[in-house]
Motif scaffolding. Structure first.
Motif, PDB file in Angstrom:
ATOM      1  N   ALA A 180       0.815  -1.220   0.000  1.00  0.00           N
ATOM      2  CA  ALA A 180       0.000   0.000   0.000  1.00  0.00           C
ATOM      3  C   ALA A 180       0.848   1.269   0.000  1.00  0.00           C
ATOM      4  O   ALA A 180       0.327   2.353  -0.237  1.00  0.00           O
ATOM      5  N   SER A 181       2.147   1.166   0.271  1.00  0.00           N
ATOM      6  CA  SER A 181       3.034   2.342   0.398  1.00  0.00           C
ATOM      7  C   SER A 181       2.465   3.336   1.391  1.00  0.00           C
ATOM      8  O   SER A 181       2.570   4.545   1.180  1.00  0.00           O
ATOM      9  N   SER A 182       1.837   2.855   2.430  1.00  0.00           N
ATOM     10  CA  SER A 182       1.228   3.797   3.363  1.00  0.00           C
ATOM     11  C   SER A 182       1.288   3.271   4.798  1.00  0.00           C
ATOM     12  O   SER A 182       0.723   2.214   5.105  1.00  0.00           O
ATOM     13  N   SER A 183       1.962   4.034   5.657  1.00  0.00           N
ATOM     14  CA  SER A 183       2.031   3.657   7.071  1.00  0.00           C
ATOM     15  C   SER A 183       0.640   3.660   7.685  1.00  0.00           C
ATOM     16  O   SER A 183       0.326   2.814   8.521  1.00  0.00           O
ATOM     17  N   ASN A 184      -0.175   4.624   7.277  1.00  0.00           N
ATOM     18  CA  ASN A 184      -1.533   4.695   7.838  1.00  0.00           C
ATOM     19  C   ASN A 184      -2.336   3.457   7.482  1.00  0.00           C
ATOM     20  O   ASN A 184      -3.035   2.892   8.320  1.00  0.00           O
ATOM     21  N   ASN A 228       6.950   9.099  12.786  1.00  0.00           N
ATOM     22  CA  ASN A 228       8.247   8.405  12.767  1.00  0.00           C
ATOM     23  C   ASN A 228       8.461   7.720  11.421  1.00  0.00           C
ATOM     24  O   ASN A 228       7.817   6.720  11.127  1.00  0.00           O
ATOM     25  N   MET A 229       9.343   8.281  10.612  1.00  0.00           N
ATOM     26  CA  MET A 229       9.524   7.784   9.238  1.00  0.00           C
ATOM     27  C   MET A 229      11.005   7.589   8.969  1.00  0.00           C
ATOM     28  O   MET A 229      11.638   8.394   8.275  1.00  0.00           O
ATOM     29  N   ASP A 230      11.580   6.525   9.498  1.00  0.00           N
ATOM     30  CA  ASP A 230      13.019   6.312   9.310  1.00  0.00           C
ATOM     31  C   ASP A 230      13.369   6.005   7.857  1.00  0.00           C
ATOM     32  O   ASP A 230      14.388   6.469   7.343  1.00  0.00           O
ATOM     33  N   GLY A 284       7.180  15.545   9.582  1.00  0.00           N
ATOM     34  CA  GLY A 284       6.066  16.199   8.893  1.00  0.00           C
ATOM     35  C   GLY A 284       5.496  15.382   7.746  1.00  0.00           C
ATOM     36  O   GLY A 284       4.500  15.775   7.136  1.00  0.00           O
ATOM     37  N   THR A 285       6.120  14.253   7.419  1.00  0.00           N
ATOM     38  CA  THR A 285       5.634  13.454   6.292  1.00  0.00           C
ATOM     39  C   THR A 285       4.413  12.631   6.719  1.00  0.00           C
ATOM     40  O   THR A 285       4.480  11.899   7.702  1.00  0.00           O
ATOM     41  N   ALA A 286       3.336  12.784   5.976  1.00  0.00           N
ATOM     42  CA  ALA A 286       2.136  12.009   6.311  1.00  0.00           C
ATOM     43  C   ALA A 286       2.341  10.563   5.867  1.00  0.00           C
ATOM     44  O   ALA A 286       3.101  10.299   4.929  1.00  0.00           O
ATOM     45  N   GLY A 287       1.661   9.626   6.549  1.00  0.00           N
ATOM     46  CA  GLY A 287       1.839   8.214   6.223  1.00  0.00           C
ATOM     47  C   GLY A 287       1.053   7.747   5.028  1.00  0.00           C
ATOM     48  O   GLY A 287       0.312   6.770   5.098  1.00  0.00           O
ATOM     49  N   VAL A 288       1.179   8.469   3.934  1.00  0.00           N
ATOM     50  CA  VAL A 288       0.489   8.082   2.696  1.00  0.00           C
ATOM     51  C   VAL A 288       1.500   8.055   1.549  1.00  0.00           C
ATOM     52  O   VAL A 288       2.602   8.588   1.695  1.00  0.00           O
ATOM     53  N   PRO A 289       1.145   7.452   0.406  1.00  0.00           N
ATOM     54  CA  PRO A 289       2.162   7.286  -0.641  1.00  0.00           C
ATOM     55  C   PRO A 289       2.751   8.612  -1.150  1.00  0.00           C
ATOM     56  O   PRO A 289       2.027   9.581  -1.357  1.00  0.00           O
ATOM     57  N   GLY A 290       4.057   8.600  -1.294  1.00  0.00           N
ATOM     58  CA  GLY A 290       4.727   9.670  -2.035  1.00  0.00           C
ATOM     59  C   GLY A 290       5.009  10.981  -1.324  1.00  0.00           C
ATOM     60  O   GLY A 290       5.698  11.839  -1.869  1.00  0.00           O
ATOM     61  N   VAL A 291       4.511  11.162  -0.113  1.00  0.00           N
ATOM     62  CA  VAL A 291       4.681  12.473   0.532  1.00  0.00           C
ATOM     63  C   VAL A 291       6.139  12.736   0.915  1.00  0.00           C
ATOM     64  O   VAL A 291       6.599  13.886   0.920  1.00  0.00           O
ATOM     65  N   GLY A 292       6.876  11.655   1.186  1.00  0.00           N
ATOM     66  CA  GLY A 292       8.281  11.820   1.563  1.00  0.00           C
ATOM     67  C   GLY A 292       9.051  12.591   0.496  1.00  0.00           C
ATOM     68  O   GLY A 292       9.940  13.388   0.808  1.00  0.00           O
ATOM     69  N   LEU A 293       8.698  12.364  -0.748  1.00  0.00           N
ATOM     70  CA  LEU A 293       9.403  13.027  -1.843  1.00  0.00           C
ATOM     71  C   LEU A 293       9.061  14.523  -1.891  1.00  0.00           C
ATOM     72  O   LEU A 293       9.916  15.352  -2.184  1.00  0.00           O
ATOM     73  N   LEU A 304      10.713   2.497  -4.271  1.00  0.00           N
ATOM     74  CA  LEU A 304      11.428   2.830  -3.035  1.00  0.00           C
ATOM     75  C   LEU A 304      10.437   3.187  -1.931  1.00  0.00           C
ATOM     76  O   LEU A 304      10.653   2.881  -0.756  1.00  0.00           O
ATOM     77  N   ASP A 305       9.337   3.833  -2.320  1.00  0.00           N
ATOM     78  CA  ASP A 305       8.302   4.208  -1.351  1.00  0.00           C
ATOM     79  C   ASP A 305       7.730   2.952  -0.682  1.00  0.00           C
ATOM     80  O   ASP A 305       7.524   2.902   0.533  1.00  0.00           O
ATOM     81  N   MET A 306       7.523   1.919  -1.498  1.00  0.00           N
ATOM     82  CA  MET A 306       6.990   0.664  -0.955  1.00  0.00           C
ATOM     83  C   MET A 306       7.942   0.110   0.113  1.00  0.00           C
ATOM     84  O   MET A 306       7.534  -0.271   1.206  1.00  0.00           O
ATOM     85  N   THR A 307       9.232   0.103  -0.239  1.00  0.00           N
ATOM     86  CA  THR A 307      10.213  -0.489   0.688  1.00  0.00           C
ATOM     87  C   THR A 307      10.379   0.381   1.926  1.00  0.00           C
ATOM     88  O   THR A 307      10.442  -0.119   3.047  1.00  0.00           O
ATOM     89  N   ARG A 308      10.456   1.698   1.726  1.00  0.00           N
ATOM     90  CA  ARG A 308      10.707   2.549   2.905  1.00  0.00           C
ATOM     91  C   ARG A 308       9.512   2.562   3.854  1.00  0.00           C
ATOM     92  O   ARG A 308       9.675   2.717   5.063  1.00  0.00           O
ATOM     93  N   THR A 309       8.302   2.381   3.288  1.00  0.00           N
ATOM     94  CA  THR A 309       7.122   2.344   4.167  1.00  0.00           C
ATOM     95  C   THR A 309       7.202   1.141   5.103  1.00  0.00           C
ATOM     96  O   THR A 309       6.871   1.243   6.291  1.00  0.00           O
ATOM     97  N   SER A 310       7.677  -0.010   4.575  1.00  0.00           N
ATOM     98  CA  SER A 310       7.831  -1.191   5.432  1.00  0.00           C
ATOM     99  C   SER A 310       8.805  -0.887   6.572  1.00  0.00           C
ATOM    100  O   SER A 310       8.602  -1.317   7.706  1.00  0.00           O
ATOM    101  N   VAL A 311       9.877  -0.143   6.248  1.00  0.00           N
ATOM    102  CA  VAL A 311      10.848   0.216   7.284  1.00  0.00           C
ATOM    103  C   VAL A 311      10.204   1.184   8.288  1.00  0.00           C
ATOM    104  O   VAL A 311      10.340   1.029   9.505  1.00  0.00           O
ATOM    105  N   ASN A 312       9.471   2.161   7.765  1.00  0.00           N
ATOM    106  CA  ASN A 312       8.818   3.142   8.659  1.00  0.00           C
ATOM    107  C   ASN A 312       7.985   2.452   9.735  1.00  0.00           C
ATOM    108  O   ASN A 312       8.090   2.750  10.922  1.00  0.00           O
ATOM    109  N   ILE A 313       7.148   1.511   9.307  1.00  0.00           N
ATOM    110  CA  ILE A 313       6.228   0.907  10.283  1.00  0.00           C
ATOM    111  C   ILE A 313       6.949  -0.078  11.212  1.00  0.00           C
ATOM    112  O   ILE A 313       6.530  -0.275  12.343  1.00  0.00           O
TER     113      ILE A 313
HETATM  114  N1  ASP Z   1       4.731   6.304   2.044  1.00  0.00           N
HETATM  115  C1  ASP Z   1       5.443   6.618   3.243  1.00  0.00           C
HETATM  116  C2  ASP Z   1       4.657   6.128   4.448  1.00  0.00           C
HETATM  117  O1  ASP Z   1       3.457   6.057   4.409  1.00  0.00           O
HETATM  118  C3  ASP Z   1       5.730   8.076   3.383  1.00  0.00           C
HETATM  119  C4  ASP Z   1       6.696   8.515   2.297  1.00  0.00           C
HETATM  120  O2  ASP Z   1       7.894   8.352   2.497  1.00  0.00           O
HETATM  121  O3  ASP Z   1       6.251   8.976   1.263  1.00  0.00           O
HETATM  122  O4  ASP Z   1       5.222   5.798   5.457  1.00  0.00           O
END
Ligand code: ASP
Length: 427
Positions: free
Chosen positions: A281-285, A316-318, A357-366, A393-402
């Protein structure tokens, strides 16, 4: 159905999605693939995503209220809050340092200055000029951010999906329930019962839709993935992935072992269902309801999971911080800019703030990366260069974030268990 069976099914769906999506990617111009992608992969993926998103706001609200009430004492809550935020900030800073260090060693942007002349940069510049709202999230000043923590209208916060405001409101309601005590018993019960219902719905959605939904999401993402761009930006792509893997296995693995005295293998295995949802889902939320279920099954106290993980999914978005660190160095290298030690320290500090400040939804990190680039005088339009490969990368980093949020919940919960056990021993 057993959770283990479900996890296996989701992992199979994920692998199948990657395989089918990658094959479709080869024929992405064909009308047939276009139809399959649009009307099959995308539809089943989006239905699954909507079903999970449907639950996110009520789950965050109810969980935080119950988490606060469960801790029971506002002072104790303050202590847990402080530990949580310290863990989040330390691991995020570590994440950026790993990203920056690898980018400085491997130099992914060296000799690639022609990328700056590419159309991607000018078209992203146009987007930035046209749609100032994209940049405005990144440009929000510190005072505004602080003021915006407090909702004027909590219902509005819920309809907007403004997680930080929902969390603030929920903390107040939780404290209110504690202070009012027995007179608020019915309301407390109502929250508990709502929570039961929400957990039942999550379990049902996962059982029925997770494998097929995961397949749809991943197949759609891989069908549209810019593999050509990955070849060109291979080194950048590889370094972000490497940093994510190091952070995931080394930092979280050792934190869980050393601070939580818990087997890292058991932790990663138990958290696998959430990792696959975060990835697809690329989304922490979106992954949050499943993430909390997983940690509770690992024995994390419900009130701690309910408090730490929704907060983590919001601030928290490592993984995101890693991407921002590597991307900043990459863009500095292609721009021929030498960042001083002071500027590198600025990148660490601003990327911590940007990832909060990055919301847990796809693509906001960029989008938030613009804030970091502005801080060290790099052109935010260069984000256009990495835009095409960001989805994977968003897919992978979201897994790390959560996973970072879950590690924090586990560690704090086990420390509380130990404290309570030693207290009861001394009585
Ligand atoms: N998709 C990421 C998340 O939901 C946020 C991002 O890096 O865009 O955790």
């Amino acid at each position: 159905m057993k959770t283990k069976n479900l996890s296996i099914k989701i992992v199979i769906a994920l692998v199948l999605g990657i395989a089918v999506g990658s094959v479709c990617n080869l024929f992405v111009q064909s009308a047939f693939v276009d139809i399959i992608d649009k009307y099959l992969f995308n539809v089943i993926g989006q239905i699954f995503l909507n079903l999970i998103f449907m639950l996110v706001v009520p789950v965050v609200f109810v969980s935080i209220v119950l988490g606060v009430v469960g801790v029971g004492d506002p002072k104790l809550l303050g202590g847990i809050g402080l530990k949580t935020i310290s863990f989040f900030l330390t691991t995020t800073a570590l994440a950026i340092i790993i990203g920056i260090a690898l980018a400085l060693i491997f130099k992914p942007g060296e000799g690639k200055s022609d990328l700056l002349k590419s159309e991607d940069v000018s078209s992203y510049q146009q987007t930035l000029n046209k749609d100032n709202s994209q940049g405005s999230a990144a440009k929000q000043t510190f005072d505004q951010t602080l003021i915006n923590l407090f909702p004027k209208n909590p219902i509005q916060a819920m309809t907007d999906g403004n997680m930080l405001q929902i969390i603030t409101f929920a903390i107040f309601i939780g404290i209110g329930i504690i202070m009012v005590g027995s007179k608020a018993q019915i309301v407390h019960r109502l929250f508990e019962q709502t929570n039961e219902i929400l957990m039942y719905i999550i379990t049902m959605i996962m059982r029925v839709f997770a494998p097929i939904g995961t397949f749809g999401l991943v197949a759609h993402a891989f069908t549209g993935a810019g593999f050509g761009a990955i070849q060109q930006l291979g080194m950048y792509f590889f370094i972000v992935l490497l940093a994510l893997f190091i952070h995931f296995f080394v930092v979280y693995g050792s934190a869980v072992k050393l601070l939580g005295n818990y087997s890292p293998l058991k932790f990663f295995k138990g958290f696998l269902p959430a990792i696959t949802i975060g990835f697809s889902a690329s989304s922490s939320n979106a992954a949050l309801p499943v993430s909390m279920n997983c940690t509770k099954k690992m024995g994390v106290r419900p009130e701690i999971a309910s408090f730490v993980q929704p907060l983590g999914a919001t601030i928290n978005m490592d993984g995101t911080a890693i991407m921002q660190g590597v991307a900043t160095i990459f863009i500095a290298q292609i721009s021929g800019a030498q960042l001083s030690i002071g500027q590198l320290a600025t990148v660490v500090i601003i990327a911590v703030v940007a990832s909060v400040g990055t919301a847990g939804v796809p693509g906001v990190g960029l989008i938030m990366l613009a804030m970091v680039l502005n801080a060290v005088d790099l052109n935010p339009a260069a984000i256009g260069i990495i835009l095409g490969i960001d989805r994977l990368l968003d897919m992978t980093r979201t897994s790390v974030n959560i996973t970072g949020d879950a590690a924090c919940a586990l560690i704090i919960s086990r420390k509380e268990d130990k404290k309570l056990a030693s207290q009861s021993e001394s009585i």
